[in-house]
Design an enzyme around this catalytic site. Structure first.
Site, PDB file in Angstrom:
ATOM      1  N   TYR A  73       0.840  -1.193   0.000  1.00  0.00           N
ATOM      2  CA  TYR A  73       0.000   0.000   0.000  1.00  0.00           C
ATOM      3  C   TYR A  73       0.875   1.243   0.000  1.00  0.00           C
ATOM      4  O   TYR A  73       1.705   1.440   0.897  1.00  0.00           O
ATOM      5  CB  TYR A  73      -0.921   0.019   1.217  1.00  0.00           C
TER       6      TYR A  73
ATOM      7  N   SER B 296      -5.145 -13.844   1.174  1.00  0.00           N
ATOM      8  CA  SER B 296      -6.088 -12.893   0.589  1.00  0.00           C
ATOM      9  C   SER B 296      -6.382 -13.285  -0.854  1.00  0.00           C
ATOM     10  O   SER B 296      -5.452 -13.516  -1.635  1.00  0.00           O
ATOM     11  CB  SER B 296      -5.528 -11.474   0.631  1.00  0.00           C
TER      12      SER B 296
ATOM     13  N   SER C 132     -13.728  -3.956   1.056  1.00  0.00           N
ATOM     14  CA  SER C 132     -14.703  -3.301   0.197  1.00  0.00           C
ATOM     15  C   SER C 132     -16.156  -3.660   0.533  1.00  0.00           C
ATOM     16  O   SER C 132     -16.957  -3.926  -0.359  1.00  0.00           O
ATOM     17  CB  SER C 132     -14.435  -3.615  -1.282  1.00  0.00           C
TER      18      SER C 132
ATOM     19  N   LYS D  36     -23.698   7.667  -2.809  1.00  0.00           N
ATOM     20  CA  LYS D  36     -23.224   9.000  -3.227  1.00  0.00           C
ATOM     21  C   LYS D  36     -23.063   9.132  -4.739  1.00  0.00           C
ATOM     22  O   LYS D  36     -22.995  10.249  -5.260  1.00  0.00           O
ATOM     23  CB  LYS D  36     -21.916   9.343  -2.525  1.00  0.00           C
TER      24      LYS D  36
ATOM     25  N   GLY E  43     -12.392   1.697   5.392  1.00  0.00           N
ATOM     26  CA  GLY E  43     -11.364   2.710   5.238  1.00  0.00           C
ATOM     27  C   GLY E  43     -12.008   4.069   5.415  1.00  0.00           C
ATOM     28  O   GLY E  43     -13.241   4.186   5.455  1.00  0.00           O
TER      29      GLY E  43
ATOM     30  N   GLN F 166     -16.405   9.520   8.708  1.00  0.00           N
ATOM     31  CA  GLN F 166     -16.741   8.286   7.992  1.00  0.00           C
ATOM     32  C   GLN F 166     -16.577   7.069   8.900  1.00  0.00           C
ATOM     33  O   GLN F 166     -17.360   6.122   8.823  1.00  0.00           O
ATOM     34  CB  GLN F 166     -15.854   8.148   6.751  1.00  0.00           C
TER      35      GLN F 166
ATOM     36  N   ASN G 122     -19.698   4.501   9.916  1.00  0.00           N
ATOM     37  CA  ASN G 122     -19.721   3.087   9.550  1.00  0.00           C
ATOM     38  C   ASN G 122     -19.706   2.142  10.747  1.00  0.00           C
ATOM     39  O   ASN G 122     -20.250   1.039  10.674  1.00  0.00           O
ATOM     40  CB  ASN G 122     -18.551   2.772   8.609  1.00  0.00           C
TER      41      ASN G 122
END
Length: 329
Positions: free
Chosen positions: A54, A152, A206, A216, A285, A291, A295
């Protein structure tokens, strides 16, 4: 915050975890990233997920600095290895013993910790014998640098092969980290049954489909300024598959269902993935602390069978279920 066991292990993780893919070290300035980490901690999140790839290692460093001063034993820190890092030489990628061991040591330095709770193979490496990879993971476990091992985006067959070697090596192989949300359900047919057999949980990324399940993005309208769909550093490519007009129209049909459940669309999306008993944690994230606060309200929410069925009816045939889409490079 509520907690769930990771696979058949004794490790508890927060059912909502905080991840810094596509944000720390790239989209978000460090002060803002640290504000998001603090918001996660304040909300009761104890599980933090990152990866060496990342922002080409920068995200790990930002997370390490953001968690500095916290009681290490009160956190679960996850990272990953596979994708190219550093100058991207011939051994700066994949799951060879050399890259796994060197990457683990570098991740520990960047994160400012002596060990990670979970070390994950970020993809399956078809170019390296699986035995070589699993022995490298086993050595890290025995050295105390890694407590648990995960993967993953592995297929069901790859998970079963990895689990067999993990049993032979006597190391705790406990999790898979796939993409999973209302629109992307490719793991349900094969990966989840294999994981249940082998004692693995899902730590899903995700859950709000790169922001599409927040509502949005409106059909027929320009994308909001500053949204992931306008991010040329990589975010736009990741969200593109969900920006079809038909998909956006179907997502809009979820809004009255969210109101019925007294949830925002984003909260409904996160709560939806947590209804699956094989999911231990949903990774969120954030580019802003609010945010995170929004969440985490999905934690502990139970959606009844009628609501789950209504969600399926609203989305219809835009849901992707093709198991073959779980594959490594």
């Amino acid at each position: 915050m509520e907690f769930r066991r990771l696979g058949r292990s004794g490790l508890n993780v927060s059912e909502i975890s905080y991840g810094n893919w596509l944000t720390h070290g790239s989209q978000v300035e460090e002060d803002q990233a640290h504000a998001c980490i603090k918001a996660a901690l304040d909300a009761g999140i104890t599980t933090f997920d990152t990866a060496d790839a990342y922002a080409n290692t920068a995200a790990e460093s930002v997370l390490g600095r953001g968690l500095k001063g916290q009681r290490r034993e009160s956190l679960e820190i996850f990272t990953k290895v596979f994708w190219p890092t550093g100058p991207k030489g011939p051994n700066d990628k994949g799951l060879s013993r050399k890259h796994v061991i060197e990457s683990a040591n570098a991740s520990l330095r960047r994160l400012g910790t002596d060990y990670v709770d979970l070390y994950q193979a970020h993809r399956f490496d078809r170019t390296v014998p699986l035995e070589e990879t699993m022995v490298a993971f086993a050595d890290l476990v025995r050295q105390g640098k890694v407590l648990y091992v995960g993967v993953s985006e592995w297929t069901a067959e790859q998970i079963s092969r990895g689990a067999a070697l993990a049993r032979e090596l006597k190391i705790p192989f406990v999790s898979n980290q796939p993409q999973y949300n209302m629109l992307w359900r490719v793991i349900e047919d094969q990966v989840i049954p294999a994981s249940e057999r082998e004692g693995l949980s899902q730590i899903v990324w995700s859950p709000i489909a790169q922001g599409v399940l927040t509502g949005k993005y409106k059909p027929g309208q320009d994308y909001p300024a500053g949204s992931r769909a306008t991010d040329e550093k990589g975010g736009a490519n990741m969200v593109a598959r969900f920006l079809d007009e038909t998909v956006l129209k179907r997502v809009a049909e979820l809004e009255p269902l969210a109101k019925q459940a007294d949830l925002s669309l984003a909260q409904l999306a996160v709560a939806w993935v947590l209804q699956n008993p094989n999911v231990a944690s949903a990774i969120i994230g954030a580019s802003r602390p609010e945010q995170v606060h929004e969440n985490v309200k999905a934690a502990g929410k139970k959606l009844d069978a009628d609501l789950m069925a209504a969600i399926d009816d609203a989305l219809g045939d835009v849901v992707e279920r093709d198991a073959s889409l779980t594959k490594s490079p």
